[in-house]
Every structure is written in C-alpha cells, then in structure tokens.
Design a protein around this motif. Structure first.
Motif, PDB file in Angstrom:
ATOM      1  N   GLY A 152      -5.086   8.908 -13.871  1.00 42.86           N
ATOM      2  CA  GLY A 152      -5.683   8.249 -15.035  1.00 42.86           C
ATOM      3  C   GLY A 152      -6.832   7.340 -14.622  1.00 42.86           C
ATOM      4  O   GLY A 152      -7.849   7.263 -15.309  1.00 42.86           O
ATOM      5  N   LEU A 153      -6.665   6.687 -13.492  1.00 39.02           N
ATOM      6  CA  LEU A 153      -7.696   5.774 -12.996  1.00 39.02           C
ATOM      7  C   LEU A 153      -8.988   6.527 -12.688  1.00 39.02           C
ATOM      8  O   LEU A 153     -10.069   6.120 -13.112  1.00 39.02           O
ATOM      9  CB  LEU A 153      -7.194   5.048 -11.737  1.00 39.02           C
ATOM     10  CG  LEU A 153      -8.220   4.165 -11.043  1.00 39.02           C
ATOM     11  CD1 LEU A 153      -8.619   3.007 -11.933  1.00 39.02           C
ATOM     12  CD2 LEU A 153      -7.669   3.647  -9.717  1.00 39.02           C
ATOM     13  N   CYS A 182       4.988   5.910  -4.809  1.00 40.70           N
ATOM     14  CA  CYS A 182       5.627   5.836  -6.137  1.00 40.70           C
ATOM     15  C   CYS A 182       4.996   6.882  -7.076  1.00 40.70           C
ATOM     16  O   CYS A 182       3.766   6.939  -7.219  1.00 40.70           O
ATOM     17  CB  CYS A 182       5.460   4.433  -6.717  1.00 40.70           C
ATOM     18  SG  CYS A 182       6.074   4.310  -8.399  1.00 40.70           S
ATOM     19  N   VAL A 183       5.814   7.692  -7.693  1.00 42.76           N
ATOM     20  CA  VAL A 183       5.320   8.789  -8.546  1.00 42.76           C
ATOM     21  C   VAL A 183       4.515   8.242  -9.731  1.00 42.76           C
ATOM     22  O   VAL A 183       3.436   8.734 -10.056  1.00 42.76           O
ATOM     23  CB  VAL A 183       6.505   9.647  -9.058  1.00 42.76           C
ATOM     24  CG1 VAL A 183       5.999  10.731 -10.003  1.00 42.76           C
ATOM     25  CG2 VAL A 183       7.242  10.266  -7.888  1.00 42.76           C
ATOM     26  N   ALA A 184       5.045   7.188 -10.345  1.00 41.69           N
ATOM     27  CA  ALA A 184       4.348   6.597 -11.501  1.00 41.69           C
ATOM     28  C   ALA A 184       2.948   6.141 -11.109  1.00 41.69           C
ATOM     29  O   ALA A 184       1.974   6.325 -11.857  1.00 41.69           O
ATOM     30  CB  ALA A 184       5.156   5.435 -12.061  1.00 41.69           C
ATOM     31  N   MET A 185       2.840   5.549  -9.899  1.00 38.91           N
ATOM     32  CA  MET A 185       1.529   5.055  -9.452  1.00 38.91           C
ATOM     33  C   MET A 185       0.567   6.215  -9.192  1.00 38.91           C
ATOM     34  O   MET A 185      -0.620   6.121  -9.476  1.00 38.91           O
ATOM     35  CB  MET A 185       1.698   4.226  -8.164  1.00 38.91           C
ATOM     36  CG  MET A 185       2.402   2.899  -8.379  1.00 38.91           C
ATOM     37  SD  MET A 185       1.548   1.891  -9.613  1.00 38.91           S
ATOM     38  CE  MET A 185       2.912   1.250 -10.528  1.00 38.91           C
ATOM     39  N   ARG A 186       1.117   7.320  -8.691  1.00 36.94           N
ATOM     40  CA  ARG A 186       0.249   8.475  -8.421  1.00 36.94           C
ATOM     41  C   ARG A 186      -0.261   9.080  -9.732  1.00 36.94           C
ATOM     42  O   ARG A 186      -1.400   9.545  -9.802  1.00 36.94           O
ATOM     43  CB  ARG A 186       0.997   9.547  -7.598  1.00 36.94           C
ATOM     44  CG  ARG A 186       1.423   9.098  -6.199  1.00 36.94           C
ATOM     45  CD  ARG A 186       0.261   8.553  -5.386  1.00 36.94           C
ATOM     46  NE  ARG A 186      -0.811   9.513  -5.161  1.00 36.94           N
ATOM     47  CZ  ARG A 186      -0.880  10.305  -4.093  1.00 36.94           C
ATOM     48  NH1 ARG A 186       0.050  10.265  -3.169  1.00 36.94           N
ATOM     49  NH2 ARG A 186      -1.878  11.143  -3.960  1.00 36.94           N
ATOM     50  N   ALA A 205       0.841  -1.201   0.000  1.00 36.22           N
ATOM     51  CA  ALA A 205       0.000   0.000   0.000  1.00 36.22           C
ATOM     52  C   ALA A 205       0.872   1.246   0.000  1.00 36.22           C
ATOM     53  O   ALA A 205       0.552   2.239  -0.679  1.00 36.22           O
ATOM     54  CB  ALA A 205      -0.918  -0.010   1.218  1.00 36.22           C
ATOM     55  N   ASP A 206       1.974   1.206   0.719  1.00 39.61           N
ATOM     56  CA  ASP A 206       2.871   2.354   0.790  1.00 39.61           C
ATOM     57  C   ASP A 206       3.525   2.614  -0.570  1.00 39.61           C
ATOM     58  O   ASP A 206       3.697   3.759  -0.978  1.00 39.61           O
ATOM     59  CB  ASP A 206       3.950   2.120   1.853  1.00 39.61           C
ATOM     60  CG  ASP A 206       4.778   3.371   2.081  1.00 39.61           C
ATOM     61  OD1 ASP A 206       4.187   4.395   2.480  1.00 39.61           O
ATOM     62  OD2 ASP A 206       6.000   3.324   1.825  1.00 39.61           O
ATOM     63  N   PHE A 207       3.849   1.521  -1.276  1.00 41.05           N
ATOM     64  CA  PHE A 207       4.425   1.660  -2.611  1.00 41.05           C
ATOM     65  C   PHE A 207       3.455   2.399  -3.532  1.00 41.05           C
ATOM     66  O   PHE A 207       3.822   3.323  -4.255  1.00 41.05           O
ATOM     67  CB  PHE A 207       4.758   0.276  -3.187  1.00 41.05           C
ATOM     68  CG  PHE A 207       5.095   0.308  -4.656  1.00 41.05           C
ATOM     69  CD1 PHE A 207       6.318   0.801  -5.092  1.00 41.05           C
ATOM     70  CD2 PHE A 207       4.189  -0.149  -5.598  1.00 41.05           C
ATOM     71  CE1 PHE A 207       6.621   0.834  -6.441  1.00 41.05           C
ATOM     72  CE2 PHE A 207       4.481  -0.116  -6.947  1.00 41.05           C
ATOM     73  CZ  PHE A 207       5.703   0.370  -7.367  1.00 41.05           C
TER      74      PHE A 207
END
Lengths: 226, 257
Positions: A64-65, A55-59, A49-51
């Motif tokens: 997009g989500l 993580c910038v890419a995930m944010r 969950a922390d990743f």
C-alpha cells in the motif's frame, strides 16, 4: 457521473494528493519512530527492522505504501504539468514572495528532490534487505536477522551520502510544512476553529520529524552512536 | 499628505487582438499629480496619445469606486497594484515617486484571453455562474425579509463571500490560474443560506465542472489569491467549497443537465 469522474475534476485530483499525502505522513511517523531505535541500542533497532520485514500485516501495508508513493508522485507530476499550462503568456514581473511562500509554490521541485533522494535511499536499505540480501546476519534474543544497524553505519561513513540525505530531509521539511496544512485544506477541514491548530501542528511536526531524520546519518557519521 | 507631481516611465502591454502576439510599449507621462488615481493617470496618457494622433491604450473600467471589478491591471507584478484589498481604480499615485518605472500587464490566464491591450475576456466567470451560481425560485411577490430565519453567523459569512466582485484578481495572481477563490465565494454565499440548500450539491458539482471546462488550474493552497483579493475573500471559502464538493460526491449526487 461515476467514481472516476469525481476523482478527475480539479478538486478530485487534489483529493487524491491529500489522501495519499496524509497516508505518507502516517508512514513517516512510523518510519521515524522505528528508526529512532538506533538511539536506544543496536538490538532494539534491528528487532524493530526485523518486525517490519517479517510481519505479514506490515508487508501488506508496504505494498500500500508503494502504491501511495507512486500515486502521489504521478498525480503530483500530472497536476504540475496541467497547472503550468493554464497561464499562457507569462508575466514580465511576478509578485514573488510578496503574496505567497516560496516553498508553497515549489511543491513540484521539492517533491522531485525528495523523489531523487528516495531512489538512492530505497537502493541503500530496502533493496538489500528485501530483495538482493547480502546483509550481515546478527542475533537478537536468539532470533537470527539482518544487521541493518551495521548497514546504516557503513553507508553513513561517506560524506556525500550524508550530504544527499540531509538535502533530502531538508526538502521533505519544506514539502511537509506546506503539504500537511494543504492536505487538510483540500479536505475542507480547515474551519476557523481548527485552522491555526492545523498550521502550528503541521509546522512543528515537519520540523521535529525532519530533525530526527537528519540526526540519524549525522550521528552515525560523527560516531555519536556506534 | 503633501501634494507633489511626478514624471513616470510606463511599460504597458499592447496587443491588437486575441489572435496576434502582444508586446510591451514604453511611454513617458509628465506632471502626474499624487492626488490622481491610477486610472486617471491612464486617462492623461490616453489624451496625450490621442493628441499625438496615436491609438489610446484599451483598458477596462466602469464605476471607479472599487465595486464593479472591471479595472483589471497587473501592476509591477501585483494584481490591482500593491495596495492591500484595493482595486486599480482606488490605487492612487501617491504610491509612486518621481522617476519610477511602472510595468502594466493584463490578467494572464488562458481562460481569460486578451481582447485588446489590457482588456481580457472574463465571460468564463459568467458561464460558471450559469452552471449553478443561482437559486431556482418561482417569481411572484417579494417574500417578507424575515420569513426564513437565518442565524447571524451564517448570514455574516454569506455576506462576506457575496462581497466578491468577480474581478478575476484571484485567477491573475494564482500561479496555476485557478478560479477556486471565485467559485468558492459564489458557492459559499448560497450554500450558507437556507434558500440555497435545495440545490447545494448539484451546484457544487456543476460549477466545479464548468470551472474545469473553462481551463482554470487546480488549487494548490498557496494563498496568493487571498492576498490579492480586493474584497478580502477568505481561503476558508475554498475549504467550504471542498467540503461541499466532497459532500456532493460521497452522497451520490449528480450534476444537472
């Protein structure tokens, strides 16, 4: 003719539903995989969950989500409204389930149920994790992070919350059984060679993903994981 | 099968014209033979109405052998009645038993306005064909049948799509009143053949544009059209139409004129 025109025809509108739908299906795989870490250990889940949170890419993907979810919901709503207006006088007797499946005809209703569930769900986890804070800190391998695991345990102690989650996941399963296949059909990818495969993979995918999701609140309520 | 006769109660949609609101009227018919077709049962009813000095029920019919696609009746919730891949004219009264009640409605879609009783205006389909459901060729002597080689599978699939009789059962059965099965059959039969290739992209765009203009709904892939189609037109045609449309869009093709 321009790009806008192409995506506003009856097929173009459906393509938007198909593309966003498949994108959301990919998200569900990631979401389900990471959440399944609760069955591994508290640390594994919190680290996952922390990743996702740091993580910038995930944010960026998260933006997009949300865009995908809103596009899917708004376009779906507009399609339901348009399609409801094409009949005129209604039939006195309808074919019912003799010519089509109830869940295929109920995508709007199932989608609405999922949407209502999402409001509660986002409010439970995403809002405190990303915006309001107030989660207990914990430490995994020397890194300080939110204890989302504890938050899950706390939330899933209330029976009605577990019930609403199960209803949400139940709606999602039926929505996916039609939606998975339908997205491929709209994109024209259901050639005879692949049609049966897409159908079967879609049904298995829907059931497995939703069973895993359903198992999460139930396990925490029943104390199977702690 | 044993021959028998039956008495039936019919609830039939009566509507004076496309402006006025319609309503159901109830009729009784007696001594209907199990050997009759559904339309022959209607003939008996209409003769009875004429003898009573009443107005007969207007309904579309022509060939009465399952190939013209005129006999549009929505019978007890099913387009062309309950028999699989069968038009109304080929539905026979042995389906029913004495004392049954049968509800008969016209095709219901805004794009198919009711003209009178069970007769609907299906010229929206003709306008879709005019938008691109043809090949442009110079007329002249007939070309030799085997001058252009076409592989067997494409020829078979094209032929299966060409079996569409344009009856409109797909629109009637679809909860969205979508004409996708019809349009996909008409696009497919030409797109699969060499002769149809030069115009395939503009054809897909033009026919879809006309379909939307006529007020048909979007396809939600539920499959009621395929289940009700008297000619067994497959949903695979809809997938092919989607492919044709996507291909036309992403290659930057334009609609014609």
């Amino acid at each position: 003719m321009n790009w806008k025109h192409y995506f506003t025809t009856s097929i173009g509108k459906k393509l938007v539903m198909g593309f966003t739908g498949l994108f959301l299906i990919v998200f569900l795989v990631v979401h389900c995989y990471l959440n399944s870490m609760i069955f591994v250990s508290r640390e594994a889940f919190n680290a996952a969950a922390d990743f996702m949170a740091t993580c910038v890419a995930m944010r960026i993907l998260e933006v997009g989500l949300f865009a995908g979810i809103f596009l899917h919901i708004i376009q779906g709503f507009m399609l339901v409204r348009k399609n409801a207006s094409t009949r005129g006088e209604r039939y006195a007797v309808s074919a019912g389930n003799k010519t089509s499946a109830w869940y295929s005809r109920s995508m709007g209703l199932l989608g609405t149920l999922i949407f209502l569930f999402l409001i509660l769900h986002i409010n439970h986890f995403w809002v405190p994790s990303r915006i309001t804070g107030g989660l207990n800190p914990t430490e995994v391998h020397g890194v300080e992070m939110h204890d989302l695991y504890q938050k899950m345990i706390d939330i899933f102690q209330t029976p009605w919350v577990v019930a609403v989650y199960l209803l949400g996941v139940f709606s999602l399963a039926w929505h996916l059984i039609h939606g998975f296949y339908s997205a491929f059909q709209t994109m024209g990818l259901t050639m005879p060679k692949y049609k049966a495969l897409i159908r079967i993979v879609g049904i298995i995918f829907s059931i497995v993903i939703c069973l895993l999701f359903a198992l999460m609140p139930v396990s925490m309520f029943m104390g199977w994981v702690s | 099968m044993e021959h028998y006769t039956m008495n039936l109660t019919l609830k039939i949609w009566k509507q004076k014209n496309c402006k006025e609101r319609g309503r159901f009227e109830t009729y009784q018919v007696k001594n209907i033979s199990s050997e009759m077709s559904f339309l022959e049962m209607f003939d008996v009813l209409n003769e009875q109405l004429i003898a009573e000095g009443k107005e007969p029920i207007a309904f579309d019919h022509d060939c009465r052998e399952g190939i013209c696609g005129m006999c549009s009746m929505y019978i007890n919730g099913r387009a062309h009645g309950p028999w699989h891949q069968t038009t109304t004219c080929q539905l026979h009264m042995r389906e029913y038993k004495d004392g049954d009640t049968i509800v008969v409605e016209p095709w219901r879609a805004k794009a198919f306005p009711v003209l009178k009783d069970l007769v609907v205006d299906r010229t929206a389909f003709d306008r879709i064909i005019q938008a691109g459901g043809y090949i442009s060729v110079n007329t002249g002597n007939a070309v030799d049948a085997n001058a252009i080689p076409i592989n067997k599978q494409d020829a078979d699939e094209s032929f299966a799509a060409a079996a569409c009789i344009g009856c409109g059962a797909c629109v009637a059965a679809c909860p969205n009143a979508s004409a996708m099965l019809y349009v996909s059959a008409k696009v497919s039969q030409l797109a699969l053949l060499t002769q149809g290739h030069p115009e395939r992209k503009s054809r897909a765009l033009n026919m879809v544009a006309q379909m939307d203009k006529e007020g048909f709904g979007s396809c939600t892939n539920i499959g009621a059209c395929e289940a009700e189609c008297p000619k067994g037109i497959s949903l695979e045609n809809i997938a092919r139409l989607n492919r044709e449309y996507i291909g036309a869009v992403f290659s930057g093709s334009e609609e014609k004129g």
